[in-house]
Write a protein that holds these residues in place. Structure first.
Motif, PDB file in Angstrom:
ATOM      1  N   TYR A 124       0.058   0.815 -40.773  1.00  0.00           N
ATOM      2  CA  TYR A 124      -0.596   2.059 -41.188  1.00  0.00           C
ATOM      3  C   TYR A 124      -0.894   2.975 -39.999  1.00  0.00           C
ATOM      4  O   TYR A 124      -0.821   4.188 -40.108  1.00  0.00           O
ATOM      5  CB  TYR A 124      -1.860   1.738 -41.972  1.00  0.00           C
ATOM      6  N   GLU A 125      -1.211   2.331 -38.836  1.00  0.00           N
ATOM      7  CA  GLU A 125      -1.505   3.161 -37.665  1.00  0.00           C
ATOM      8  C   GLU A 125      -0.292   4.014 -37.307  1.00  0.00           C
ATOM      9  O   GLU A 125      -0.391   5.188 -37.018  1.00  0.00           O
ATOM     10  CB  GLU A 125      -1.847   2.271 -36.480  1.00  0.00           C
ATOM     11  N   VAL A 143       0.335   6.797 -39.742  1.00  0.00           N
ATOM     12  CA  VAL A 143      -0.533   7.941 -39.489  1.00  0.00           C
ATOM     13  C   VAL A 143       0.025   8.773 -38.340  1.00  0.00           C
ATOM     14  O   VAL A 143       0.071  10.000 -38.399  1.00  0.00           O
ATOM     15  CB  VAL A 143      -1.977   7.460 -39.192  1.00  0.00           C
ATOM     16  N   THR A 201      -9.727   1.773 -42.638  1.00  0.00           N
ATOM     17  CA  THR A 201      -9.700   1.809 -41.173  1.00  0.00           C
ATOM     18  C   THR A 201      -9.038   3.073 -40.608  1.00  0.00           C
ATOM     19  O   THR A 201      -9.312   3.441 -39.473  1.00  0.00           O
ATOM     20  CB  THR A 201      -8.939   0.584 -40.604  1.00  0.00           C
ATOM     21  N   GLN A 202      -8.147   3.700 -41.364  1.00  0.00           N
ATOM     22  CA  GLN A 202      -7.432   4.869 -40.814  1.00  0.00           C
ATOM     23  C   GLN A 202      -8.173   6.156 -41.173  1.00  0.00           C
ATOM     24  O   GLN A 202      -8.314   6.495 -42.352  1.00  0.00           O
ATOM     25  CB  GLN A 202      -5.995   4.932 -41.354  1.00  0.00           C
TER      26      GLN A 202
END
Ligand SMILES: C[S@@+](CC[C@H](N)C(=O)[O-])C[C@H]1O[C@@H](n2cnc3c(N)ncnc32)[C@H](O)[C@@H]1O
Length: 284
Positions: free
Chosen positions: A43-44, A47, A260-261
């Motif tokens: 996911y990081e 993004v 978290t994002q």
């Protein structure tokens, strides 16, 4: 941990494990979530791609044992904050890794049982369209041994935090007749597919949502209606674009979400606020 206080609930930016420690025992009635995919989506990096810093996003490297520990630790904490008799519902599917199809959902049920959850239901979410082209292998090689069906299903597993007192086990035990009446479920479209454990629901189309792996709102709405009452708190520990939280708001539940994002948190918060102002206008 950054916290966004909204009209019907709170969204936290951070790891749900740390965030849930702020919640009191038994403060949640229903959880609905879809965990981060093992080795499937980083996911990081997604993004960074959204921000234009990366052309593509890579799979995240993590061992299967570490992934199990990551999930078990968090669902043990979900159990603590879920009221006795309350439920947690998880959307999960097998993953492809190093050329193999890993039966994650079937392992997951065992991990949940070890964590103290009671397995209650398995629902299959059937999508009208497959994303993969696995079935083409047999078309190319029409012989035994080349059958790889295209995947159109995901699992929705329902677990309960069983109460010690059998009488209190049903989430209905302390609901008044008036409250039940207020939460009566409309059964007009029930006898079709909703009454069975295979739900045909269209997946979110590309471009419809900024998150790479959202589940449909319809899923979150059905779970919320079937397993909670108005005013109850519904939690999504891996909230992503906020589909569970939006369904909760729409159906007059309270919500709590963790993500978290930051980009997904901002996106979810913006959508929740927009829908809330439309809903408020509609109520006038
Ligand atoms: C499968 S997605 C959930 C998508 C969501 N159901 C939706 O419809 O938009 C999983 C999400 O969990 C987030 N995540 C990963 N680890 C987390 C953690 N420890 N705490 C909270 N969120 C986390 C990821 O950033 C990702 O957005």
């Amino acid at each position: 941990m950054e916290e966004y206080d909204l009209t019907n609930g709170v969204v936290y930016h951070g790891d749900c494990l740390e965030g849930m420690r702020k919640l009191e025992d038994g403060s949640v009635t229903l959880g609905f979530t879809s965990p981060p995919y093992f080795n499937a989506v980083n996911y990081e990096e997604h993004v960074e791609k959204l921000q234009g810093d990366k052309d593509r996003w890579e799979r995240e490297e993590m061992s299967y044992d570490d992934y199990r520990d990551f999930l078990v630790e968090r669902f043990e904490e979900v159990l603590r904050v879920t009221r006795p008799g309350g439920y947690t519902v998880v959307n999960i599917s097998p993953v492809h890794w190093e050329g193999e199809r890993i039966p994650l959902p079937f392992h997951f049920v065992g991990w949940m049982e070890e964590a103290g959850w009671k397995f209650k239901e398995d629902i299959v979410w059937e999508k009208p369209v497959a994303k993969d082209r696995r079935s083409g292998v047999l078309l190319q090689n029409p012989y035994p041994g080349y059958y790889y069906p295209s995947v159109v299903s995901e699992y929705i597993f329902v677990f309960q935090n069983e109460a010690d007192d059998e009488e209190k086990n049903s989430i209905y035990w302390d609901r008044s007749e008036e409250e039940k009446e207020e939460n009566r479920i409309n059964l007009d479209d029930y006898q079709g597919e909703k009454s069975k454990n295979v739900w045909k629901i269209r997946q979110v189309a590309p471009g419809e949502n900024e998150h790479p792996a959202p589940f449909p709102r319809e899923l979150a709405e059905r779970i919320t209606e079937f397993y909670s009452y108005k005013g109850d708190t519904v939690m999504d520990v891996f909230a992503g674009s906020g589909q569970t939280l939006l369904a909760a708001q729409e159906l007059d539940r309270e919500f709590v979400g963790f993500e978290t994002q930051k980009e997904y948190v901002d996106y979810a918060v913006e959508r929740i606020q927009n829908e809330n102002s439309q809903k408020t206008l509609g109520d006038i």
